[in-house]
Design a protein around this motif. Sequence first.
Motif, short mmCIF file in Angstrom:
data_model
loop_
_atom_site.label_atom_id
_atom_site.label_comp_id
_atom_site.label_asym_id
_atom_site.label_seq_id
_atom_site.Cartn_x
_atom_site.Cartn_y
_atom_site.Cartn_z
N THR A 99 0.77 2.23 -0.32
CA THR A 99 2.21 2.18 -0.08
C THR A 99 2.95 3.11 -1.02
O THR A 99 3.85 3.86 -0.61
CB THR A 99 2.72 0.73 -0.26
N ILE A 100 2.58 3.07 -2.30
CA ILE A 100 3.19 3.97 -3.28
C ILE A 100 2.93 5.42 -2.92
O ILE A 100 3.83 6.28 -3.02
CB ILE A 100 2.65 3.65 -4.69
N ALA A 101 1.71 5.72 -2.50
CA ALA A 101 1.37 7.09 -2.10
C ALA A 101 2.25 7.55 -0.93
O ALA A 101 2.70 8.71 -0.89
CB ALA A 101 -0.10 7.19 -1.73
N GLY A 102 2.52 6.65 0.01
CA GLY A 102 3.40 6.98 1.14
C GLY A 102 4.82 7.26 0.69
O GLY A 102 5.46 8.21 1.17
N VAL A 103 5.33 6.46 -0.24
CA VAL A 103 6.69 6.68 -0.77
C VAL A 103 6.77 8.03 -1.48
O VAL A 103 7.76 8.76 -1.32
CB VAL A 103 7.09 5.54 -1.73
N MET B 113 -1.30 10.50 -4.96
CA MET B 113 -2.71 10.74 -4.64
C MET B 113 -3.62 10.37 -5.80
O MET B 113 -4.77 9.96 -5.61
CB MET B 113 -2.91 12.21 -4.27
N THR B 114 -3.09 10.50 -7.03
CA THR B 114 -3.89 10.13 -8.20
C THR B 114 -4.29 8.67 -8.16
O THR B 114 -5.44 8.31 -8.43
CB THR B 114 -3.10 10.41 -9.51
N LEU B 115 -3.34 7.79 -7.81
CA LEU B 115 -3.65 6.37 -7.71
C LEU B 115 -4.72 6.12 -6.65
O LEU B 115 -5.64 5.33 -6.84
CB LEU B 115 -2.39 5.57 -7.37
N VAL B 116 -4.58 6.81 -5.51
CA VAL B 116 -5.53 6.65 -4.41
C VAL B 116 -6.93 7.07 -4.85
O VAL B 116 -7.92 6.35 -4.62
CB VAL B 116 -5.08 7.47 -3.19
N LEU C 289 4.71 15.67 -6.84
CA LEU C 289 5.17 14.36 -6.36
C LEU C 289 4.12 13.72 -5.45
O LEU C 289 3.81 12.53 -5.57
CB LEU C 289 6.50 14.50 -5.62
N ILE C 290 3.57 14.51 -4.53
CA ILE C 290 2.51 13.99 -3.66
C ILE C 290 1.28 13.65 -4.48
O ILE C 290 0.63 12.61 -4.29
CB ILE C 290 2.15 15.00 -2.55
N GLY D 32 8.27 6.13 4.64
CA GLY D 32 7.05 6.60 3.98
C GLY D 32 6.24 5.44 3.43
O GLY D 32 5.00 5.42 3.54
N GLY D 33 6.94 4.46 2.84
CA GLY D 33 6.25 3.28 2.32
C GLY D 33 5.57 2.49 3.42
O GLY D 33 4.44 2.00 3.25
N VAL D 34 6.23 2.36 4.56
CA VAL D 34 5.64 1.63 5.70
C VAL D 34 4.39 2.35 6.20
O VAL D 34 3.37 1.71 6.51
CB VAL D 34 6.68 1.48 6.83
#
Length: 319
Positions: free
Chosen positions: A220-224, A60-63, A55-56, A105-107
């Motif tokens: 933001t997505i990575a935080g969620v 992280m892949t997008l990042v 899930l993490i 998490g998103g914030v």
Amino acid sequence: MSQVTLTPGSRATLQKLGPFVALLIIAVALSIVSRDFLTVDNLLNVMRQASINALIAFGMTLVILLGGIDLSAGSVLALSSVIIATLLSSGTPAIVATLAGLVAGGVMGFANGLVISKGKVAPFIATLGSMTVLRGLALVVSNGSPISSFNSDFFSLLGGGYVARLVPIPVVLMLVMFGVFWVLLRKTVFGRHIYATGGNAESAKLSGVKVDRIQLWVYTIAGVMSALAGVVLTSRLNSAQPTAGTGYELDAIAAVVLGGTSLTGGRGWIFGTLVGALLIGVLNNGLNLLDVSSFYQQVIKGIVILLAVLIDRGNKKSS
């Protein structure tokens, strides 16, 4: 004797299949040396354990596809978990507390993206700073102690429940989010813009891609996703630890790299990340079954990650 020449397309396909082949080889080897490995219960256990890392790693892949990095994932997980547990212990409905944790998490991820995109701070430095700040906030909110004075049947199901009394819910969550991210990267304009930005940010800007906005959304997505992993972990343990998630960002980065995503950005795929997370899960499980010391397990995992990075560099030179 004629020499076989691979086309760029077939070479890329072989490179993509590499992590999956490695997973199969390791699984076969472990099934030979340990009779306990190739059982339904153990394989489901491997997938359940790998689900949090996966899930993490999806976020992280997008990042990393952007050419960035997120060292704050473990701290986001910890603070989100503490927020959820604090709300639950005060009598807040489980759904509300869970949503609040995901929003938090998103914030946190949005704050990372803001510092990186608008403040022009290098991702390594920005997320290193937020890692420390968020970990400190987790300790402040929890007063440095675990929070476990809550009881919710719904929340307990998220980490400990089963679908059809067989498949753990965390595994279902992992597979559902894999599907979501596959569609996001392969079938949407947003996904194409992520690849374009990671490949060459300046060219992407000239092509009309709003690079700053892409960075904001990706972090933001990575935080969620880190917060969602925190939901699963807190539910499984039935408590929130302010020190939870320490080093999880490194395992997530390892899963992404093992899956074939380039650390320089612009190249990779989400299926590889799923395979990378399962590969790490299988390694951990197999080494535990073989009673290998945890000290040596760290050494072995480190070697595997280094090999993956070296292979990635070799692939870039040959392409």
